[in-house]
Design an enzyme around this catalytic site. Structure first.
Site, PDB file in Angstrom:
ATOM      1  N   ASN A  95       0.871  -1.174   0.000  1.00  0.00           N
ATOM      2  CA  ASN A  95       0.000   0.000   0.000  1.00  0.00           C
ATOM      3  C   ASN A  95       0.907   1.222   0.000  1.00  0.00           C
ATOM      4  O   ASN A  95       1.503   1.554   1.015  1.00  0.00           O
ATOM      5  CB  ASN A  95      -0.887  -0.034   1.255  1.00  0.00           C
ATOM      6  CG  ASN A  95      -1.647   1.266   1.458  1.00  0.00           C
ATOM      7  OD1 ASN A  95      -1.778   2.064   0.537  1.00  0.00           O
ATOM      8  ND2 ASN A  95      -2.150   1.469   2.672  1.00  0.00           N
ATOM      9  N   LYS A 110       0.175   4.329  -0.301  1.00  0.00           N
ATOM     10  CA  LYS A 110      -0.403   5.565   0.253  1.00  0.00           C
ATOM     11  C   LYS A 110      -0.126   6.729  -0.709  1.00  0.00           C
ATOM     12  O   LYS A 110      -0.110   6.506  -1.913  1.00  0.00           O
ATOM     13  CB  LYS A 110       0.125   5.821   1.662  1.00  0.00           C
ATOM     14  CG  LYS A 110       0.002   4.553   2.527  1.00  0.00           C
ATOM     15  CD  LYS A 110       0.299   4.765   3.975  1.00  0.00           C
ATOM     16  CE  LYS A 110       0.125   3.437   4.706  1.00  0.00           C
ATOM     17  NZ  LYS A 110       0.221   3.569   6.146  1.00  0.00           N
ATOM     18  N   HIS A 156      -9.281   1.587   4.990  1.00  0.00           N
ATOM     19  CA  HIS A 156      -7.983   1.732   5.654  1.00  0.00           C
ATOM     20  C   HIS A 156      -8.135   2.696   6.837  1.00  0.00           C
ATOM     21  O   HIS A 156      -8.913   3.652   6.771  1.00  0.00           O
ATOM     22  CB  HIS A 156      -6.943   2.260   4.668  1.00  0.00           C
ATOM     23  CG  HIS A 156      -5.558   2.221   5.226  1.00  0.00           C
ATOM     24  ND1 HIS A 156      -5.083   3.210   6.062  1.00  0.00           N
ATOM     25  CD2 HIS A 156      -4.579   1.296   5.128  1.00  0.00           C
ATOM     26  CE1 HIS A 156      -3.851   2.895   6.432  1.00  0.00           C
ATOM     27  NE2 HIS A 156      -3.520   1.742   5.883  1.00  0.00           N
ATOM     28  N   GLU A 162      -6.431   5.070   7.835  1.00  0.00           N
ATOM     29  CA  GLU A 162      -6.230   6.488   7.505  1.00  0.00           C
ATOM     30  C   GLU A 162      -7.491   7.083   6.879  1.00  0.00           C
ATOM     31  O   GLU A 162      -7.806   8.250   7.093  1.00  0.00           O
ATOM     32  CB  GLU A 162      -4.997   6.648   6.591  1.00  0.00           C
ATOM     33  CG  GLU A 162      -3.718   6.468   7.400  1.00  0.00           C
ATOM     34  CD  GLU A 162      -2.552   5.845   6.652  1.00  0.00           C
ATOM     35  OE1 GLU A 162      -2.537   5.846   5.414  1.00  0.00           O
ATOM     36  OE2 GLU A 162      -1.638   5.331   7.339  1.00  0.00           O
ATOM     37  N   GLU A 217      -5.277  -4.658  10.635  1.00  0.00           N
ATOM     38  CA  GLU A 217      -4.232  -3.653  10.809  1.00  0.00           C
ATOM     39  C   GLU A 217      -4.474  -2.889  12.100  1.00  0.00           C
ATOM     40  O   GLU A 217      -5.242  -1.911  12.106  1.00  0.00           O
ATOM     41  CB  GLU A 217      -4.248  -2.671   9.630  1.00  0.00           C
ATOM     42  CG  GLU A 217      -3.980  -3.320   8.290  1.00  0.00           C
ATOM     43  CD  GLU A 217      -3.373  -2.326   7.311  1.00  0.00           C
ATOM     44  OE1 GLU A 217      -2.281  -2.622   6.808  1.00  0.00           O
ATOM     45  OE2 GLU A 217      -3.955  -1.264   7.086  1.00  0.00           O
ATOM     46  N   GLY A 262       2.772   2.417  10.665  1.00  0.00           N
ATOM     47  CA  GLY A 262       3.739   3.502  10.506  1.00  0.00           C
ATOM     48  C   GLY A 262       4.467   3.876  11.784  1.00  0.00           C
ATOM     49  O   GLY A 262       5.116   4.911  11.848  1.00  0.00           O
ATOM     50  N   SER A 295       3.602  -2.018  10.222  1.00  0.00           N
ATOM     51  CA  SER A 295       5.051  -2.116  10.397  1.00  0.00           C
ATOM     52  C   SER A 295       5.634  -3.477  10.023  1.00  0.00           C
ATOM     53  O   SER A 295       6.544  -3.985  10.687  1.00  0.00           O
ATOM     54  CB  SER A 295       5.443  -1.725  11.831  1.00  0.00           C
ATOM     55  OG  SER A 295       5.078  -0.370  12.090  1.00  0.00           O
TER      56      SER A 295
HETATM   57  P1  PGA Z   1       3.072   0.447   7.541  1.00  0.00           P
HETATM   58  O1  PGA Z   1       1.580   0.667   6.939  1.00  0.00           O
HETATM   59  O2  PGA Z   1       3.570  -0.863   6.945  1.00  0.00           O
HETATM   60  O3  PGA Z   1       3.846   1.633   7.046  1.00  0.00           O
HETATM   61  O4  PGA Z   1       2.959   0.371   9.014  1.00  0.00           O
HETATM   62  C1  PGA Z   1       0.704  -0.405   6.768  1.00  0.00           C
HETATM   63  C2  PGA Z   1      -0.606   0.082   6.209  1.00  0.00           C
HETATM   64  O5  PGA Z   1      -1.031   1.188   6.563  1.00  0.00           O
HETATM   65  O6  PGA Z   1      -1.243  -0.615   5.378  1.00  0.00           O
END
Ligand code: PGA
Length: 251
Positions: A9, A11, A95, A97, A167, A173, A213
């Site tokens: 992903n 983003k 997601h 976010e 998640e 992140g 992560s």
């Molecule tokens: P990350 O994000 O691997 O940077 O923690 C995962 C995601 O948001 O799908």
């Protein structure tokens, strides 16, 4: 058998030029991978050229969201049909976010899911609890609400291509990954819920990815869990040399 899916992903990262440079390198690195599925989800603007560049490779194209309607007065939104024309196969929905920064509700996510299914695309539904929710013992409650509400009104047949991504928001992140045991426990809970809602066969064939992560250093132990069927990778998918090490876990 659930075929593992390793998905990136991106983003809001990478221009068209950067996307094409990535793909030209990455497709060489993974060309021999046959026992697992690979997907990348670039930003909308790069989807069309990415789809052309990925044609004939073993890398699937994903989008990071989709509206429910085919077209209409929805400024700033993208329809599932538009994505399909670009060669998109998977669409990430819900997601954290989108939920937390852009106010998407379970009901909006259910509608988006409906549009994605109608267009014949494969939804990757993201669910996960915040740190406060985990610390107050509400993890399962939150997962139950997110899964039930997003999937309400659909039949098992309509959801046959569904992928779920667990998640935990506190792991996205932050560099703080869920332990393999925490992932296993949450995935087992979600699978139990799917069995209750759509039957055991449905639950056994639906892939549940872990996200938050994921790195080359922790992918193998996560994938060693029986309930973990793949990964949704953010930051560590942005560099082809890093992402290939995740794709080729255990190899
Ligand atoms: P990350 O994000 O691997 O940077 O923690 C995962 C995601 O948001 O799908």
């Amino acid at each position: 058998m659930r075929v593992p899916l390793i998905a990136g992903n991106w983003k809001m990262h990478k221009t068209v030029r950067e996307t094409l440079n990535y793909i030209r390198r990455f497709r060489e690195l993974v060309s021999e991978v046959t026992d697992r599925e690979i997907m990348i989800a670039p930003p909308f603007t790069a989807l069309y050229p990415a789809g052309r560049e990925l044609a004939g490779t073993n890398i699937k194209l994903g989008a990071q969201n989709a509206h429910w309607a085919e077209k209409g007065a929805f400024t700033g939104e993208i329809s599932p049909l538009m994505l399909k024309e670009c060669g998109v196969e998977y669409v990430i929905l819900g997601h954290s976010e989108r939920r937390h920064l852009f106010g998407e509700t379970d009901e909006m996510i259910r509608k988006r899911l409906s549009g994605v299914i109608s267009a014949g695309l494969k939804p990757v539904l993201c669910v996960g609890e915040t740190l406060t929710e985990r610390e107050s013992g509400k993890t399962f409650e939150v997962l139950e609400r997110q899964v039930r509400e997003a999937l309400s009104g659909f039949s098992a047949e309509e959801l046959k291509a569904l992928v779920i991504a667990y998640e935990p928001v506190w792991a996205i992140g932050t560099g703080r990954t869920a332990t393999p045991e925490q992932a296993q426990e949450a995935h087992r809970y979600v699978r139990g819920l799917l069995a209750e809602l759509f039957g055991k066969d449905f639950a056994e064939t639906t892939r549940i990815l872990y996200g938050g992560s994921v790195k080359p250093e922790n992918i193998a132990e996560l994938m060693a869990q029986s309930e973990v069927d793949g990964a949704l990778v953010g930051g560590a998918s942005l560099d082809p040399e890093t992402f290939v090490r995740i794709v080729k876990y255990g190899g």
